[in-house]
Design a protein around this motif. Sequence first.
Motif, PDB file in Angstrom:
ATOM      1  N   LYS A   1       0.814  -1.219   0.000  1.00 30.98           N
ATOM      2  CA  LYS A   1       0.000   0.000   0.000  1.00 30.98           C
ATOM      3  C   LYS A   1       0.850   1.272   0.000  1.00 30.98           C
ATOM      4  O   LYS A   1       0.410   2.319  -0.471  1.00 30.98           O
ATOM      5  CB  LYS A   1      -0.958  -0.007   1.198  1.00 30.98           C
ATOM      6  CG  LYS A   1      -2.041  -1.074   1.065  1.00 30.98           C
ATOM      7  CD  LYS A   1      -3.033  -1.002   2.206  1.00 30.98           C
ATOM      8  CE  LYS A   1      -4.138  -2.046   2.025  1.00 30.98           C
ATOM      9  NZ  LYS A   1      -5.120  -2.018   3.137  1.00 30.98           N
ATOM     10  N   GLU A   2       2.064   1.170   0.518  1.00 30.82           N
ATOM     11  CA  GLU A   2       2.960   2.330   0.480  1.00 30.82           C
ATOM     12  C   GLU A   2       3.270   2.710  -0.974  1.00 30.82           C
ATOM     13  O   GLU A   2       3.275   3.891  -1.339  1.00 30.82           O
ATOM     14  CB  GLU A   2       4.262   2.015   1.217  1.00 30.82           C
ATOM     15  CG  GLU A   2       5.262   3.164   1.190  1.00 30.82           C
ATOM     16  CD  GLU A   2       6.637   2.780   1.738  1.00 30.82           C
ATOM     17  OE1 GLU A   2       7.530   3.645   1.716  1.00 30.82           O
ATOM     18  OE2 GLU A   2       6.807   1.617   2.158  1.00 30.82           O
ATOM     19  N   ILE A   3       3.491   1.686  -1.810  1.00 30.78           N
ATOM     20  CA  ILE A   3       3.781   1.935  -3.230  1.00 30.78           C
ATOM     21  C   ILE A   3       2.553   2.498  -3.935  1.00 30.78           C
ATOM     22  O   ILE A   3       2.648   3.483  -4.677  1.00 30.78           O
ATOM     23  CB  ILE A   3       4.244   0.637  -3.921  1.00 30.78           C
ATOM     24  CG1 ILE A   3       5.544   0.141  -3.289  1.00 30.78           C
ATOM     25  CG2 ILE A   3       4.434   0.866  -5.416  1.00 30.78           C
ATOM     26  CD1 ILE A   3       6.020  -1.200  -3.834  1.00 30.78           C
ATOM     27  N   THR A   4       1.396   1.883  -3.713  1.00 32.29           N
ATOM     28  CA  THR A   4       0.175   2.352  -4.398  1.00 32.29           C
ATOM     29  C   THR A   4      -0.194   3.765  -3.959  1.00 32.29           C
ATOM     30  O   THR A   4      -0.640   4.575  -4.785  1.00 32.29           O
ATOM     31  CB  THR A   4      -1.002   1.394  -4.132  1.00 32.29           C
ATOM     32  OG1 THR A   4      -1.214   1.250  -2.720  1.00 32.29           O
ATOM     33  CG2 THR A   4      -0.724   0.018  -4.714  1.00 32.29           C
TER      34      THR A   4
ATOM     35  N   HIS B   1      12.118   9.938  -6.340  1.00 33.42           N
ATOM     36  CA  HIS B   1      11.269   9.546  -5.204  1.00 33.42           C
ATOM     37  C   HIS B   1      11.330   8.043  -4.939  1.00 33.42           C
ATOM     38  O   HIS B   1      11.298   7.228  -5.864  1.00 33.42           O
ATOM     39  CB  HIS B   1       9.824   9.950  -5.477  1.00 33.42           C
ATOM     40  CG  HIS B   1       8.885   9.621  -4.366  1.00 33.42           C
ATOM     41  ND1 HIS B   1       8.809  10.354  -3.205  1.00 33.42           N
ATOM     42  CD2 HIS B   1       7.983   8.606  -4.220  1.00 33.42           C
ATOM     43  CE1 HIS B   1       7.896   9.822  -2.406  1.00 33.42           C
ATOM     44  NE2 HIS B   1       7.385   8.764  -2.999  1.00 33.42           N
ATOM     45  N   ARG B   2      11.441   7.664  -3.666  1.00 33.04           N
ATOM     46  CA  ARG B   2      11.416   6.244  -3.270  1.00 33.04           C
ATOM     47  C   ARG B   2       9.966   5.850  -2.983  1.00 33.04           C
ATOM     48  O   ARG B   2       9.352   6.378  -2.053  1.00 33.04           O
ATOM     49  CB  ARG B   2      12.278   6.005  -2.031  1.00 33.04           C
ATOM     50  CG  ARG B   2      13.770   6.217  -2.274  1.00 33.04           C
ATOM     51  CD  ARG B   2      14.560   5.995  -0.990  1.00 33.04           C
ATOM     52  NE  ARG B   2      15.974   6.224  -1.189  1.00 33.04           N
ATOM     53  CZ  ARG B   2      16.847   5.295  -1.600  1.00 33.04           C
ATOM     54  NH1 ARG B   2      16.418   4.066  -1.841  1.00 33.04           N
ATOM     55  NH2 ARG B   2      18.122   5.605  -1.749  1.00 33.04           N
TER      56      ARG B   2
ATOM     57  N   PHE C   1      11.202   0.198  -5.727  1.00 32.12           N
ATOM     58  CA  PHE C   1      10.829   1.123  -6.794  1.00 32.12           C
ATOM     59  C   PHE C   1      11.275   2.534  -6.437  1.00 32.12           C
ATOM     60  O   PHE C   1      10.976   3.042  -5.352  1.00 32.12           O
ATOM     61  CB  PHE C   1       9.325   1.084  -7.033  1.00 32.12           C
ATOM     62  CG  PHE C   1       8.854  -0.216  -7.621  1.00 32.12           C
ATOM     63  CD1 PHE C   1       8.904  -0.431  -8.990  1.00 32.12           C
ATOM     64  CD2 PHE C   1       8.395  -1.244  -6.797  1.00 32.12           C
ATOM     65  CE1 PHE C   1       8.485  -1.641  -9.540  1.00 32.12           C
ATOM     66  CE2 PHE C   1       7.971  -2.449  -7.339  1.00 32.12           C
ATOM     67  CZ  PHE C   1       8.020  -2.647  -8.717  1.00 32.12           C
ATOM     68  N   GLN C   2      11.992   3.147  -7.388  1.00 30.69           N
ATOM     69  CA  GLN C   2      12.493   4.506  -7.159  1.00 30.69           C
ATOM     70  C   GLN C   2      12.596   5.262  -8.484  1.00 30.69           C
ATOM     71  O   GLN C   2      13.171   4.778  -9.451  1.00 30.69           O
ATOM     72  CB  GLN C   2      13.874   4.474  -6.493  1.00 30.69           C
ATOM     73  CG  GLN C   2      14.434   5.853  -6.218  1.00 30.69           C
ATOM     74  CD  GLN C   2      15.800   5.821  -5.541  1.00 30.69           C
ATOM     75  OE1 GLN C   2      16.348   4.748  -5.312  1.00 30.69           O
ATOM     76  NE2 GLN C   2      16.334   6.977  -5.205  1.00 30.69           N
TER      77      GLN C   2
ATOM     78  N   PHE D   1       8.440   5.917 -21.637  1.00 24.21           N
ATOM     79  CA  PHE D   1       8.835   5.322 -22.902  1.00 24.21           C
ATOM     80  C   PHE D   1       8.368   6.275 -24.003  1.00 24.21           C
ATOM     81  O   PHE D   1       7.163   6.413 -24.253  1.00 24.21           O
ATOM     82  CB  PHE D   1       8.183   3.956 -23.106  1.00 24.21           C
ATOM     83  CG  PHE D   1       8.702   2.891 -22.169  1.00 24.21           C
ATOM     84  CD1 PHE D   1      10.063   2.678 -22.011  1.00 24.21           C
ATOM     85  CD2 PHE D   1       7.819   2.092 -21.459  1.00 24.21           C
ATOM     86  CE1 PHE D   1      10.535   1.694 -21.155  1.00 24.21           C
ATOM     87  CE2 PHE D   1       8.288   1.103 -20.603  1.00 24.21           C
ATOM     88  CZ  PHE D   1       9.651   0.914 -20.448  1.00 24.21           C
ATOM     89  N   GLY D   2       9.311   6.972 -24.614  1.00 20.56           N
ATOM     90  CA  GLY D   2       8.969   7.874 -25.711  1.00 20.56           C
ATOM     91  C   GLY D   2       7.977   8.946 -25.347  1.00 20.56           C
ATOM     92  O   GLY D   2       7.233   9.425 -26.209  1.00 20.56           O
ATOM     93  N   ASN D   3       7.939   9.349 -24.075  1.00 20.82           N
ATOM     94  CA  ASN D   3       6.975  10.354 -23.597  1.00 20.82           C
ATOM     95  C   ASN D   3       5.522   9.953 -23.857  1.00 20.82           C
ATOM     96  O   ASN D   3       4.635  10.802 -23.962  1.00 20.82           O
ATOM     97  CB  ASN D   3       7.240  11.724 -24.244  1.00 20.82           C
ATOM     98  CG  ASN D   3       8.536  12.346 -23.767  1.00 20.82           C
ATOM     99  OD1 ASN D   3       8.946  12.142 -22.628  1.00 20.82           O
ATOM    100  ND2 ASN D   3       9.198  13.085 -24.634  1.00 20.82           N
ATOM    101  N   GLN D   4       5.280   8.626 -23.939  1.00 21.37           N
ATOM    102  CA  GLN D   4       3.930   8.114 -24.188  1.00 21.37           C
ATOM    103  C   GLN D   4       3.412   7.267 -23.034  1.00 21.37           C
ATOM    104  O   GLN D   4       2.236   7.317 -22.705  1.00 21.37           O
ATOM    105  CB  GLN D   4       3.906   7.284 -25.476  1.00 21.37           C
ATOM    106  CG  GLN D   4       4.231   8.063 -26.728  1.00 21.37           C
ATOM    107  CD  GLN D   4       3.252   9.183 -26.974  1.00 21.37           C
ATOM    108  OE1 GLN D   4       2.039   8.991 -26.907  1.00 21.37           O
ATOM    109  NE2 GLN D   4       3.762  10.367 -27.243  1.00 21.37           N
ATOM    110  N   VAL D   5       4.291   6.481 -22.435  1.00 18.46           N
ATOM    111  CA  VAL D   5       3.924   5.599 -21.326  1.00 18.46           C
ATOM    112  C   VAL D   5       4.743   6.003 -20.107  1.00 18.46           C
ATOM    113  O   VAL D   5       5.974   5.956 -20.131  1.00 18.46           O
ATOM    114  CB  VAL D   5       4.203   4.118 -21.672  1.00 18.46           C
ATOM    115  CG1 VAL D   5       3.863   3.213 -20.475  1.00 18.46           C
ATOM    116  CG2 VAL D   5       3.406   3.700 -22.900  1.00 18.46           C
ATOM    117  N   GLY D   6       4.059   6.431 -19.041  1.00 20.02           N
ATOM    118  CA  GLY D   6       4.747   6.808 -17.813  1.00 20.02           C
ATOM    119  C   GLY D   6       4.868   5.620 -16.881  1.00 20.02           C
ATOM    120  O   GLY D   6       3.913   4.871 -16.704  1.00 20.02           O
ATOM    121  N   PHE D   7       6.052   5.444 -16.299  1.00 17.61           N
ATOM    122  CA  PHE D   7       6.242   4.296 -15.404  1.00 17.61           C
ATOM    123  C   PHE D   7       7.164   4.640 -14.238  1.00 17.61           C
ATOM    124  O   PHE D   7       7.997   5.542 -14.322  1.00 17.61           O
ATOM    125  CB  PHE D   7       6.804   3.094 -16.178  1.00 17.61           C
ATOM    126  CG  PHE D   7       8.187   3.300 -16.757  1.00 17.61           C
ATOM    127  CD1 PHE D   7       9.321   2.940 -16.031  1.00 17.61           C
ATOM    128  CD2 PHE D   7       8.358   3.843 -18.020  1.00 17.61           C
ATOM    129  CE1 PHE D   7      10.594   3.123 -16.555  1.00 17.61           C
ATOM    130  CE2 PHE D   7       9.618   4.031 -18.565  1.00 17.61           C
ATOM    131  CZ  PHE D   7      10.746   3.674 -17.825  1.00 17.61           C
TER     132      PHE D   7
END
Length: 351
Positions: free
Chosen positions: A96-99, A250-251, A168-169, A174-180
């Motif tokens: 839940k910290e990640i979400t 951000h962590r 996760f940090q 990807f190509g300014n189309q998919v944020g991850f």
Amino acid sequence: MERPGAGGINSSECENVSRKKEISEELEASTMDSLVDMPFATIDIKDDCGITNVPQINLERSKENEWISKDQIKKRTKKHKDYQPNYFLSIPITNKEITRGIKNLQDTIIQQDQRMSKAMTGDGSFHVTLLVMQLLNDDEINIGIDALLELKSFIEEILRGKHLILPFQGVDTFGNQVGFVKLAEGDHISLLLEIAEAAKRIFQEKGILAGDSRSYKPHLTFMKLFKTPWLWRQGVKEIDPKLFEEFISHRFGEEVVQRIDLCSMRKKKQSNGYYHCESSIVIGKRPIGIQDLINEALHRERMGLKAKVKQIKELLLKPETQAKIRRELFEGRCVNNSNQGNDVDFSDTLT
């Protein structure tokens, strides 16, 4: 020479409009081409938005397969041209910290541009994709389930009793189309890559079209512009990095991997927002729960039923069985006809 009527559009204006349309289409095509080079681009583009014109994976021929005949190459090439992944192996994000962190990231972006709200991934479906594949019918889904269950022992051998922890940090696109959200560097990446390679090998050995020709880069998607084509029409064609600059380092937290799911990209999602799940395996050190026992019992029962159905199919396909069925059906008709005749004669004698 004829003059254009009042309010008419002259030829130079038409040419300008046509040229603008061509430039727009070229830009859109160029962006799609760049997306194809992304790791697992198909699942990020196709998931939830129904895009089907993603360019297909090219078949690469390795040196060890040079002996294959031209006919075999043609058959294999055709099969890969038809390859459209519709299932995937998912590592669900349950921390839940990640979400919460991703929701804060999404809210920060939306506060700066309300239009981006429709491009966000629902918090119930946060996951890391391990492998994509094509399963076209129930038989192939069952084979996929078998492959997933077989993968469990390989994962246990790779992990050697240890937990697989994914930190996760940071954020990227990807190509300014998919944020991850990015996976932090560390030994866990090599373990995850090894598991992904084992999964690909097991599924392919069972005859399932699986994997991607591009290198595997594990990531946690939080937004996709391709989910909102109307934003493109409004001129929003890229994710501006300034929208998430405060989250660059951000962590978000650590996910202890406990489960891998075989999920559908197309079937209706569950009430919690997560994908339709065909089967799961539990990995790592975790007490066996009631649900795990139920899943195992259901799997054993399904395997038994599958074996019986297979035996029945094979029996029905035998010529002697089919001849016997036809003979019994023919004799049955004769008996029925005879009985009907006897009934008529008997009733006549009674009258």
